[in-house]
Design a protein around this motif. Structure first.
Motif, mmCIF file in Angstrom:
data_model
loop_
_atom_site.group_PDB
_atom_site.id
_atom_site.type_symbol
_atom_site.label_atom_id
_atom_site.label_comp_id
_atom_site.label_asym_id
_atom_site.label_seq_id
_atom_site.Cartn_x
_atom_site.Cartn_y
_atom_site.Cartn_z
ATOM 1 N N LYS A 1 -10.975 2.334 9.579
ATOM 2 C CA LYS A 1 -11.541 1.274 8.735
ATOM 3 C C LYS A 1 -10.454 0.610 7.903
ATOM 4 N N VAL A 2 -9.514 1.418 7.392
ATOM 5 C CA VAL A 2 -8.409 0.857 6.613
ATOM 6 C C VAL A 2 -7.551 -0.041 7.506
ATOM 7 N N ALA A 3 -7.296 0.414 8.717
ATOM 8 C CA ALA A 3 -6.528 -0.415 9.653
ATOM 9 C C ALA A 3 -7.233 -1.735 9.902
ATOM 10 N N LYS A 4 -8.543 -1.699 10.052
ATOM 11 C CA LYS A 4 -9.317 -2.917 10.288
ATOM 12 C C LYS A 4 -9.203 -3.868 9.103
ATOM 13 N N ILE A 5 -9.269 -3.341 7.876
ATOM 14 C CA ILE A 5 -9.151 -4.182 6.678
ATOM 15 C C ILE A 5 -7.789 -4.857 6.620
ATOM 16 N N ILE A 6 -6.737 -4.080 6.879
ATOM 17 C CA ILE A 6 -5.378 -4.622 6.819
ATOM 18 C C ILE A 6 -5.192 -5.725 7.861
ATOM 19 N N LEU A 7 -5.687 -5.495 9.059
ATOM 20 C CA LEU A 7 -5.548 -6.492 10.122
ATOM 21 C C LEU A 7 -6.423 -7.717 9.855
ATOM 22 N N GLN A 8 -7.602 -7.518 9.259
ATOM 23 C CA GLN A 8 -8.455 -8.652 8.914
ATOM 24 C C GLN A 8 -7.811 -9.522 7.847
ATOM 25 N N LEU A 9 -7.167 -8.894 6.875
ATOM 26 C CA LEU A 9 -6.476 -9.664 5.837
ATOM 27 C C LEU A 9 -5.394 -10.547 6.449
ATOM 28 N N LYS A 10 -4.678 -9.995 7.407
ATOM 29 C CA LYS A 10 -3.656 -10.793 8.076
ATOM 30 C C LYS A 10 -4.277 -11.940 8.860
ATOM 31 N N ASN A 11 -5.311 -11.642 9.631
ATOM 32 C CA ASN A 11 -5.904 -12.652 10.499
ATOM 33 C C ASN A 11 -6.670 -13.717 9.721
ATOM 34 N N ASN A 12 -7.343 -13.307 8.634
ATOM 35 C CA ASN A 12 -8.194 -14.239 7.895
ATOM 36 C C ASN A 12 -7.456 -15.026 6.830
ATOM 37 N N THR A 13 -6.435 -14.421 6.233
ATOM 38 C CA THR A 13 -5.758 -15.074 5.111
ATOM 39 C C THR A 13 -4.267 -15.268 5.328
ATOM 40 N N GLY A 14 -3.696 -14.623 6.355
ATOM 41 C CA GLY A 14 -2.250 -14.695 6.537
ATOM 42 C C GLY A 14 -1.476 -13.879 5.519
ATOM 43 N N MET A 15 -2.148 -12.924 4.880
ATOM 44 C CA MET A 15 -1.510 -12.121 3.835
ATOM 45 C C MET A 15 -0.352 -11.295 4.396
ATOM 46 N N THR A 16 0.812 -11.414 3.773
ATOM 47 C CA THR A 16 1.946 -10.540 4.078
ATOM 48 C C THR A 16 1.663 -9.175 3.469
ATOM 49 N N GLN A 17 1.889 -8.105 4.216
ATOM 50 C CA GLN A 17 1.547 -6.770 3.737
ATOM 51 C C GLN A 17 2.656 -5.772 4.058
ATOM 52 N N TYR B 1 0.855 -1.185 0.000
ATOM 53 C CA TYR B 1 0.000 0.000 0.000
ATOM 54 C C TYR B 1 0.892 1.236 0.000
ATOM 55 N N ASP B 2 0.557 2.208 -0.845
ATOM 56 C CA ASP B 2 1.286 3.471 -0.871
ATOM 57 C C ASP B 2 0.430 4.540 -0.193
ATOM 58 N N GLU B 3 0.829 4.954 0.998
ATOM 59 C CA GLU B 3 0.152 6.015 1.760
ATOM 60 C C GLU B 3 -1.372 5.803 1.806
ATOM 61 N N PRO B 4 -1.834 4.705 2.394
ATOM 62 C CA PRO B 4 -3.262 4.393 2.347
ATOM 63 C C PRO B 4 -4.154 5.322 3.157
ATOM 64 N N THR B 5 -3.586 6.148 4.039
ATOM 65 C CA THR B 5 -4.419 7.036 4.860
ATOM 66 C C THR B 5 -4.252 8.506 4.494
ATOM 67 N N SER B 6 -3.557 8.796 3.416
ATOM 68 C CA SER B 6 -3.178 10.193 3.137
ATOM 69 C C SER B 6 -4.374 11.102 2.905
ATOM 70 N N ALA B 7 -5.461 10.583 2.345
ATOM 71 C CA ALA B 7 -6.609 11.439 2.027
ATOM 72 C C ALA B 7 -7.841 11.088 2.858
ATOM 73 N N LEU B 8 -7.642 10.384 3.972
ATOM 74 C CA LEU B 8 -8.771 9.893 4.743
ATOM 75 C C LEU B 8 -8.883 10.579 6.099
ATOM 76 N N ASP B 9 -10.125 10.728 6.561
ATOM 77 C CA ASP B 9 -10.331 11.271 7.896
ATOM 78 C C ASP B 9 -10.089 10.168 8.928
ATOM 79 N N PRO B 10 -10.021 10.521 10.228
ATOM 80 C CA PRO B 10 -9.685 9.523 11.245
ATOM 81 C C PRO B 10 -10.594 8.303 11.257
#
Length: 213
Positions: free
Chosen positions: A172-188, A158-167
């Motif tokens: 929500k982006v943090a939740k998606i990234i952590l869910q990908l790790k927990n659900n699929t074991g995706m390296t990120q 991901y390139d600067e995934p929070t640069s244009a987002l409000d808190p």
């Protein structure tokens, strides 16, 4: 496991990355941080084959590979761009399925099954026929993530995934990234200027320092 050994990148006489060494373990979330101009986005572009390195080597599971050779390495690195880079003339479904249809040669049935799963996981169900101009910033980002995941990469960047987002959207982006790790074991790998966000998601933080030239 992804290994970077003695990676050097120059723009003219300016050295951006100098003999950089880095190891990213499987299922790890690595945040790459650093001041503006330090080279963190350049490092990501080298990793994903958008920039050619001047020296050094990349290894995936102890086998050398060249990120520039996308056809050979399409399943190693995926990337979610800062500005999403969605095709404005394609709806959500077509943005997600174009590359796997053309590159991976997935059948329509394979695509339908995979895409419906991604839409559900990323809370995009019902948005299939919308075009990018009809989506919010957060929805565009989730479509970009779905598009990258549809190529079945081993590592998602991901390139600067929070640069244009409000808190709220940042969380929500943090939740998606952590869910990908927990659900699929995706390296990120996440390039960010946001140290608070990096601490929220990362197993490890790697700082790229500005070189004096």
């Amino acid at each position: 496991m992804l290994e970077l050994k003695n990676i050097t990148k120059k723009f003219g006489s300016k050295i951006i990355l100098n003999n950089l060494n880095l190891t990213i373990l499987d299922q790890q979330i690595l945040a790459i941080v650093g001041s503006s101009g330090a080279g963190k986005t350049t490092l990501l572009r080298c990793l994903t084959g958008l920039e050619k390195i001047d020296a050094g080597h990349f290894y995936w599971n102890q086998r050398e590979f060249n990120p520039i050779e996308q056809n050979k390495n399409k399943q190693i690195m995926g990337v979610v761009f800062q500005n999403y880079e969605l095709f404005p003339n394609l709806n959500v479904i077509d943005n997600i399925t174009l590359a796997p249809r053309l590159v991976l040669k997935n059948t329509p049935q394979e695509l339908q099954t995979a895409v419906q799963k991604l839409l559900l996981e990323l809370d995009l169900t019902g948005k299939e026929r919308l075009y990018p101009y009809q989506l919010s910033g957060g929805q565009k980002q989730r479509v970009a993530i779905a598009r990258a995941l549809a190529m079945k990469p081993q590592i998602l960047c991901y390139d600067e995934p929070t640069s244009a987002l409000d808190p709220a959207l940042r969380n929500k982006v943090a939740k998606i990234i952590l869910q990908l790790k927990n659900n699929t074991g995706m390296t990120q790998i996440v390039v960010t200027h946001d140290m608070e966000f990096a601490k929220q998601i990362a197993d490890r933080i790697f700082t790229v320092n500005t070189l004096a030239n």
